[in-house]
Design an enzyme around this catalytic site. Structure first.
Site, PDB file in Angstrom:
ATOM      1  N   GLY A   1      70.038  30.655  83.417  1.00  0.00           N
ATOM      2  CA  GLY A   1      69.976  29.181  83.743  1.00  0.00           C
ATOM      3  C   GLY A   1      72.274  28.876  84.087  1.00  0.00           C
ATOM      4  O   GLY A   1      72.693  28.055  84.193  1.00  0.00           O
ATOM      5  N   SER A   2      72.563  30.090  84.593  1.00  0.00           N
ATOM      6  CA  SER A   2      73.806  30.311  85.798  1.00  0.00           C
ATOM      7  C   SER A   2      74.071  28.793  86.613  1.00  0.00           C
ATOM      8  O   SER A   2      75.255  28.488  86.636  1.00  0.00           O
ATOM      9  CB  SER A   2      74.544  31.603  85.426  1.00  0.00           C
ATOM     10  OG  SER A   2      74.109  31.772  86.946  1.00  0.00           O
TER      11      SER A   2
ATOM     12  N   ARG B   1      57.796  29.180  89.518  1.00  0.00           N
ATOM     13  CA  ARG B   1      56.567  28.666  89.427  1.00  0.00           C
ATOM     14  C   ARG B   1      56.637  27.695  90.653  1.00  0.00           C
ATOM     15  O   ARG B   1      57.503  27.444  90.907  1.00  0.00           O
ATOM     16  CB  ARG B   1      55.930  27.408  88.651  1.00  0.00           C
ATOM     17  CG  ARG B   1      56.092  27.729  87.318  1.00  0.00           C
ATOM     18  CD  ARG B   1      55.583  28.603  86.840  1.00  0.00           C
ATOM     19  NE  ARG B   1      54.370  28.968  86.846  1.00  0.00           N
ATOM     20  CZ  ARG B   1      52.949  29.405  87.000  1.00  0.00           C
ATOM     21  NH1 ARG B   1      53.196  30.844  86.488  1.00  0.00           N
ATOM     22  NH2 ARG B   1      51.348  29.042  87.188  1.00  0.00           N
TER      23      ARG B   1
ATOM     24  N   HIS C   1      68.057  29.858  96.657  1.00  0.00           N
ATOM     25  CA  HIS C   1      67.287  30.907  97.126  1.00  0.00           C
ATOM     26  C   HIS C   1      68.489  32.112  97.750  1.00  0.00           C
ATOM     27  O   HIS C   1      69.200  32.066  98.353  1.00  0.00           O
ATOM     28  CB  HIS C   1      66.735  31.355  98.355  1.00  0.00           C
ATOM     29  CG  HIS C   1      65.828  32.537  98.533  1.00  0.00           C
ATOM     30  ND1 HIS C   1      64.668  32.727  97.556  1.00  0.00           N
ATOM     31  CD2 HIS C   1      66.090  33.020  99.309  1.00  0.00           C
ATOM     32  CE1 HIS C   1      64.252  34.105  98.099  1.00  0.00           C
ATOM     33  NE2 HIS C   1      65.143  34.786  98.599  1.00  0.00           N
TER      34      HIS C   1
ATOM     35  N   ASP D   1      59.464  29.551  99.664  1.00  0.00           N
ATOM     36  CA  ASP D   1      61.124  29.553 100.528  1.00  0.00           C
ATOM     37  C   ASP D   1      61.198  28.818 101.561  1.00  0.00           C
ATOM     38  O   ASP D   1      61.476  29.554 102.307  1.00  0.00           O
ATOM     39  CB  ASP D   1      61.728  31.480  99.885  1.00  0.00           C
ATOM     40  CG  ASP D   1      61.609  31.609  98.485  1.00  0.00           C
ATOM     41  OD1 ASP D   1      62.056  31.019  97.782  1.00  0.00           O
ATOM     42  OD2 ASP D   1      61.135  32.944  98.199  1.00  0.00           O
TER      43      ASP D   1
HETATM   44  C1  GRF Z   1      69.111  32.836  90.987  1.00  0.00           C
HETATM   45  O1  GRF Z   1      69.460  34.141  91.586  1.00  0.00           O
HETATM   46  C2  GRF Z   1      68.657  32.450  91.865  1.00  0.00           C
HETATM   47  O2  GRF Z   1      69.279  31.870  93.599  1.00  0.00           O
HETATM   48  C3  GRF Z   1      66.915  31.852  92.293  1.00  0.00           C
HETATM   49  O3  GRF Z   1      67.105  32.490  90.644  1.00  0.00           O
HETATM   50  C4  GRF Z   1      68.721  33.137  89.821  1.00  0.00           C
HETATM   51  C5  GRF Z   1      68.594  31.715  88.976  1.00  0.00           C
HETATM   52  O4  GRF Z   1      69.833  31.986  88.285  1.00  0.00           O
HETATM   53  N1  GRF Z   1      66.341  31.017  92.498  1.00  0.00           N
HETATM   54  P1  GRF Z   1      70.282  31.004  87.337  1.00  0.00           P
HETATM   55  O5  GRF Z   1      69.174  31.353  86.432  1.00  0.00           O
HETATM   56  O6  GRF Z   1      70.821  30.041  87.803  1.00  0.00           O
HETATM   57  O7  GRF Z   1      71.402  32.162  86.234  1.00  0.00           O
END
Ligand code: GRF
EC number: 2.1.2.2
Length: 226
Positions: free
Chosen positions: A11-12, A90, A108, A144
């Site tokens: 969840g960054s 998902r 993405h 995507d």
């Molecule tokens: C990110 O690289 C995003 O592009 C992909 O999943 C990853 C999620 O990273 N869809 P975070 O959980 O937001 O750190």
């Protein structure tokens, strides 16, 4: 805008969205952070900021449609009208997408349509691309695939480890996803088929040859740069 953010992991990106909402940069309230995994760290991030959370484990459902219907109910109970997928692992069916028509965004970690799928950054590093980046796009039924809202690119160091490239791309993600959501909240996004127009956004200024700003890697040497 009442936003639901869907996470399956760290969840960054959620954190960056929270920070920009709290800073007043996105005219939205995060109505709920939802996960299909009860141990997703993104849920902890939400709780740390007093944001409601909801968890429904997809493993409790025999088909995708039933899981999606349960998700829709949970998000609507929190009043969400817009959905941001932020590392949500998902695929969504029409049951979900029809409940939030053209109100679901995803980020993405590759320059779509190159390198779709779950290892975009590593696939790009292995392929040896010279430019990589990330894409915020509307979600449709294909993986995507939906209309592109914003992309950010960076030069790739030859031989870079996939994890290192992923880290660089992630820092870009933390900038472009909140930007896209701010446009969404301001109702500045217009769709013309697959083509996305952002009302009032900046446009790249081209030089006299009609060549706009560009990123080239390795850099052009003097004889070829003009
Ligand atoms: C990110 O690289 C995003 O592009 C992909 O999943 C990853 C999620 O990273 N869809 P975070 O959980 O937001 O750190």
């Amino acid at each position: 805008m009442k936003l639901a953010v869907l996470v399956s992991g760290s969840g960054s990106n959620l954190q960056s969205i929270i920070d920009h909402v709290e800073a007043g940069h996105i005219a939205a309230e995060i109505a709920v952070v939802f996960s299909n995994k009860e141990d997703a760290y993104g849920l902890t991030r939400a709780r740390n900021h007093g944001i409601p959370t909801a968890v429904i484990q997809h493993t409790e459902f025999t088909d995708r449609e039933a899981f999606d219907a349960a998700m829709v109910r949970a998000l609507q109970e929190h009043g969400a009208d817009t959905v941001a997928l932020a590392g949500f692992m998902r695929m969504l069916t029409p049951v979900f997408l029809n409940a939030f028509p053209m109100r679901v965004l995803n980020i993405h970690p590759a320059l779509l349509p190159s390198f779709p799928g779950t290892h975009g950054q590593h696939d790009a590093a292995t392929f040896g691309v010279r430019l990589a980046g990330c894409t915020v796009h509307f979600v449709d039924e294909k993986m995507d695939h939906g209309p592109v809202v914003i992309q950010a690119a960076l030069p790739v160091t030859p031989g870079i480890a996939g994890d290192d490239l992923a880290g660089q791309i992630l820092r870009l993600e933390h900038r472009v996803y909140p930007q896209a959501l701010a446009w969404m909240a301001q109702d500045r996004i217009r769709l013309d088929g697959r083509i996305v127009h952002i009302e009032g956004s900046g446009v790249p200024v081209c030089d006299t040859d009609g060549v706009g700003p560009y990123l080239v890697n390795p850099p052009l040497e003097d004889d070829f740069a003009a």
